[in-house]
Design a protein around this motif. Structure first.
Motif, mmCIF file in Angstrom:
data_model
loop_
_atom_site.group_PDB
_atom_site.id
_atom_site.type_symbol
_atom_site.label_atom_id
_atom_site.label_comp_id
_atom_site.label_asym_id
_atom_site.label_seq_id
_atom_site.Cartn_x
_atom_site.Cartn_y
_atom_site.Cartn_z
ATOM 1 N N SER A 191 0.888 -1.081 -0.050
ATOM 2 C CA SER A 191 -0.082 -0.078 0.006
ATOM 3 C C SER A 191 0.821 1.199 0.158
ATOM 4 C CB SER A 191 -0.935 -0.099 1.328
ATOM 5 O OG SER A 191 -1.722 1.124 1.323
ATOM 6 N N LEU A 192 1.899 1.214 0.866
ATOM 7 C CA LEU A 192 2.881 2.589 0.925
ATOM 8 C C LEU A 192 3.524 2.587 -0.350
ATOM 9 C CD1 LEU A 192 4.787 4.520 2.467
ATOM 10 C CD2 LEU A 192 6.235 2.457 2.792
ATOM 11 N N LEU A 193 3.945 1.485 -1.008
ATOM 12 C CA LEU A 193 4.607 1.844 -2.448
ATOM 13 C C LEU A 193 3.909 2.222 -3.501
ATOM 14 C CD1 LEU A 193 7.033 -1.256 -2.066
ATOM 15 C CD2 LEU A 193 7.527 1.008 -1.595
ATOM 16 N N THR A 194 2.377 1.561 -3.483
ATOM 17 C CA THR A 194 1.651 2.061 -4.425
ATOM 18 C C THR A 194 1.135 3.399 -4.355
ATOM 19 O OG1 THR A 194 0.816 -0.046 -4.354
ATOM 20 C CG2 THR A 194 -0.729 1.709 -5.281
ATOM 21 N N VAL A 195 1.129 4.039 -3.034
ATOM 22 C CA VAL A 195 0.744 5.513 -2.758
ATOM 23 C C VAL A 195 1.936 6.428 -3.202
ATOM 24 C CG1 VAL A 195 0.285 7.243 -1.051
ATOM 25 C CG2 VAL A 195 -0.922 4.848 -1.184
ATOM 26 N N VAL A 196 3.036 5.904 -2.858
ATOM 27 C CA VAL A 196 4.531 6.850 -3.258
ATOM 28 C C VAL A 196 4.336 6.887 -4.914
ATOM 29 C CG1 VAL A 196 6.866 6.927 -2.872
ATOM 30 C CG2 VAL A 196 5.393 6.314 -1.003
ATOM 31 N N ALA A 197 4.500 5.696 -5.386
ATOM 32 C CA ALA A 197 4.478 5.578 -6.737
ATOM 33 C C ALA A 197 3.666 6.435 -7.588
ATOM 34 C CB ALA A 197 4.485 4.399 -7.343
ATOM 35 N N ARG A 202 1.350 17.903 -6.033
ATOM 36 C CA ARG A 202 0.847 18.137 -5.108
ATOM 37 C C ARG A 202 1.349 17.139 -3.895
ATOM 38 N NH1 ARG A 202 -3.877 17.389 -2.200
ATOM 39 N NH2 ARG A 202 -4.236 18.647 -0.544
ATOM 40 N N GLY A 203 1.348 15.684 -4.201
ATOM 41 C CA GLY A 203 1.773 14.753 -3.410
ATOM 42 C C GLY A 203 3.127 14.917 -2.958
ATOM 43 N N ARG A 204 3.885 15.387 -3.866
ATOM 44 C CA ARG A 204 5.196 15.200 -3.869
ATOM 45 C C ARG A 204 5.656 16.379 -2.863
ATOM 46 N NH1 ARG A 204 5.331 14.156 -9.246
ATOM 47 N NH2 ARG A 204 5.799 16.285 -9.792
ATOM 48 N N ASP A 205 4.923 17.482 -3.204
ATOM 49 C CA ASP A 205 5.479 18.644 -2.258
ATOM 50 C C ASP A 205 4.756 18.426 -0.759
ATOM 51 O OD1 ASP A 205 6.065 20.073 -4.344
ATOM 52 O OD2 ASP A 205 4.192 21.252 -4.819
ATOM 53 N N ARG A 206 3.569 17.438 -0.479
ATOM 54 C CA ARG A 206 3.282 17.410 0.883
ATOM 55 C C ARG A 206 4.228 16.434 1.396
ATOM 56 N NH1 ARG A 206 -1.772 14.181 0.789
ATOM 57 N NH2 ARG A 206 -1.584 14.380 3.276
ATOM 58 N N TRP A 207 4.999 15.172 0.563
ATOM 59 C CA TRP A 207 6.082 14.542 1.157
ATOM 60 C C TRP A 207 7.323 15.163 1.625
ATOM 61 C CZ3 TRP A 207 6.581 9.851 3.456
ATOM 62 C CH2 TRP A 207 7.732 9.211 3.380
ATOM 63 N N ARG A 208 7.577 16.219 0.748
ATOM 64 C CA ARG A 208 8.787 17.153 1.126
ATOM 65 C C ARG A 208 8.659 17.979 2.202
ATOM 66 N NH1 ARG A 208 8.226 18.786 -4.720
ATOM 67 N NH2 ARG A 208 9.756 17.104 -6.124
ATOM 68 N N ALA A 209 7.341 18.425 2.391
ATOM 69 C CA ALA A 209 6.875 19.153 3.499
ATOM 70 C C ALA A 209 7.185 18.206 4.723
ATOM 71 C CB ALA A 209 5.489 19.725 3.494
ATOM 72 N N THR A 253 11.485 6.763 -7.718
ATOM 73 C CA THR A 253 11.624 7.181 -9.102
ATOM 74 C C THR A 253 10.234 7.233 -10.033
ATOM 75 O OG1 THR A 253 12.131 5.129 -9.846
ATOM 76 C CG2 THR A 253 13.812 6.333 -9.065
ATOM 77 N N ASP A 254 9.384 6.553 -9.855
ATOM 78 C CA ASP A 254 8.152 6.396 -10.643
ATOM 79 C C ASP A 254 7.008 7.538 -10.016
ATOM 80 O OD1 ASP A 254 8.952 4.259 -11.983
ATOM 81 O OD2 ASP A 254 7.608 2.801 -10.909
ATOM 82 N N ALA A 255 7.459 8.126 -9.067
ATOM 83 C CA ALA A 255 6.865 9.170 -8.307
ATOM 84 C C ALA A 255 7.173 10.521 -9.027
ATOM 85 C CB ALA A 255 6.830 9.459 -7.103
ATOM 86 N N GLY A 256 8.359 10.566 -9.574
ATOM 87 C CA GLY A 256 8.793 11.668 -10.230
ATOM 88 C C GLY A 256 9.784 12.574 -9.436
ATOM 89 N N PHE A 257 10.224 12.040 -8.284
ATOM 90 C CA PHE A 257 11.231 12.554 -7.448
ATOM 91 C C PHE A 257 12.366 12.767 -8.190
ATOM 92 C CE2 PHE A 257 8.487 11.116 -3.870
ATOM 93 C CZ PHE A 257 8.127 12.290 -3.107
ATOM 94 N N THR A 258 13.261 13.743 -7.739
ATOM 95 C CA THR A 258 14.500 14.072 -8.642
ATOM 96 C C THR A 258 15.638 13.600 -7.994
ATOM 97 O OG1 THR A 258 14.555 16.297 -7.729
ATOM 98 C CG2 THR A 258 13.283 16.116 -9.752
ATOM 99 N N ALA A 259 16.905 13.757 -8.302
ATOM 100 C CA ALA A 259 18.051 13.427 -7.669
ATOM 101 C C ALA A 259 18.092 14.441 -6.424
ATOM 102 C CB ALA A 259 19.145 13.695 -8.594
ATOM 103 N N SER A 260 17.647 15.727 -6.827
ATOM 104 C CA SER A 260 17.939 16.915 -5.500
ATOM 105 C C SER A 260 16.759 16.111 -4.456
ATOM 106 C CB SER A 260 17.445 18.105 -6.423
ATOM 107 O OG SER A 260 18.367 18.615 -7.225
ATOM 108 N N ASP A 261 15.851 15.871 -4.623
ATOM 109 C CA ASP A 261 14.853 15.220 -3.794
ATOM 110 C C ASP A 261 15.686 14.328 -2.919
ATOM 111 O OD1 ASP A 261 12.625 16.674 -4.121
ATOM 112 O OD2 ASP A 261 12.136 15.504 -5.773
ATOM 113 N N GLY A 262 16.192 13.019 -3.767
ATOM 114 C CA GLY A 262 17.161 12.070 -2.890
ATOM 115 C C GLY A 262 18.246 12.860 -2.269
ATOM 116 N N ALA A 263 18.821 13.882 -2.567
ATOM 117 C CA ALA A 263 19.841 14.111 -1.800
ATOM 118 C C ALA A 263 19.647 15.170 -0.591
ATOM 119 C CB ALA A 263 20.688 15.347 -2.641
#
Length: 302
Positions: A191-197, A202-209, A253-263
């Protein structure tokens, strides 16, 4: 730094910042899950399969040269005085650039991980195969992993030569391992991996926050990660935890996070949640609270 399945989250930190890191994860997941029939098929697809001694010699030289080229992938290093004191130097900017582009391990440590850990003594299928079959299957997987690892520095023809035997045998590599048994928390992890992918902008912004919100707390994240890795080791679930982390690389990666997000911490936060869920039955409440915190914040009612 050598990679190991015990510290798969560290490998994941590198993979989410490499252009073709997801492909490396696909290769490793294929190796982890492969049965005797799949490994035999990989062996038959090896460029050395059926080759005469002269051809094998030529192929060995080309494989060695490809690995020499792969060594050019940038690695993390300490920031020296020259970096900090040069014209217009900004120590913070240098560090950020290194974290975005430099890897902790290298192609040689990745290949050792594949040959000695992924295809190591704990692999259930290897004992049923002849030595030459095991060796050729390992060659195909190792070539594909190195080719993807070094995608940004290898000439396209060299990369294609490394990866083609693998892709010809495993056209569905991008989904291998998706149905793996991840232990007691398999449903929650899926479930976690499905949601993240599926996260959108907006979802990526919420995760970063959610990640940023926990920075000031300075909780013992590293100690909790180590505790989970140790629990996996002593319980014989190292391969299970590594599989979960590699599946998380795909989701990230499928979620569209970048190398900058990873770092910047987004990967470490996800890796921590994966550690907590996978080994949750063996961790105390304190470690679970630390590692699950970003997911708790993200999913809390608003």
């Amino acid at each position: 730094m050598p990679y190991s399945l015990v510290s798969a989250a560290t490998l994941g930190f590198d993979l989410v910042r490499l252009p073709a890191g997801r492909v490396v994860a696909d290769v490793l997941l294929t190796g982890l899950a492969a049965g005797p029939a799949e490994l035999s098929a990989l062996a038959r697809g090896a460029r050395t399969h059926g080759a005469d001694p002269g051809q094998r010699s030529v192929l060995a030289v080309r494989a060695r040269r490809a690995r020499e080229l792969a060594a050019a992938v940038p690695q993390l290093r300490s920031v020296g005085q020259g970096d900090a004191d040069g014209p217009g130097a900004d120590r913070t900017a240098v560090l950020v650039t290194q974290l975005e582009r430099g890897t902790i391990g290298n192609a040689a440590s990745l290949e050792r991980l594949l040959r000695e850990d992924v295809l190591g003594p704990e692999h259930a299928a290897l004992g049923r195969l002849a030595d030459d079959v095991r060796g050729q299957a390992a060659d195909v997987l190792a070539d594909a992993a190195v080719g993807a690892w070094a995608a940004e520095v290898l000439p396209p023809l060299v990369r294609r030569e490394l990866e083609q035997p693998f892709t010809a045998v495993v056209p569905d590599a991008a989904t291998r391992g998706a149905d793996a048994d991840l232990g007691p928390a398999t449903p929650e992890l899926r479930s976690l991996l499905t949601v993240v992918a599926a996260l959108d902008t907006r979802g990526r912004d919420r995760w970063r926050a959610a990640v940023d919100e926990g920075r000031a707390e300075q909780r013992p994240w590293a100690a909790a990660m180590h505790e989970a890795s140790w629990a996996a080791h002593v319980s014989g679930r190292t391969r299970t935890l590594a599989t979960a982390q590699l599946l998380a690389v795909r989701a990230f990666t499928d979620a569209g996070f970048t190398a900058s997000d990873g770092a910047a911490g987004s990967w470490n936060a996800l890796a921590g949640v994966v550690q907590a869920m996978t080994m949750g039955d063996l961790l105390d409440g304190s470690a679970l609270g630390v590692l699950r915190a970003p997911w708790t914040r993200l999913t809390a009612p608003r």
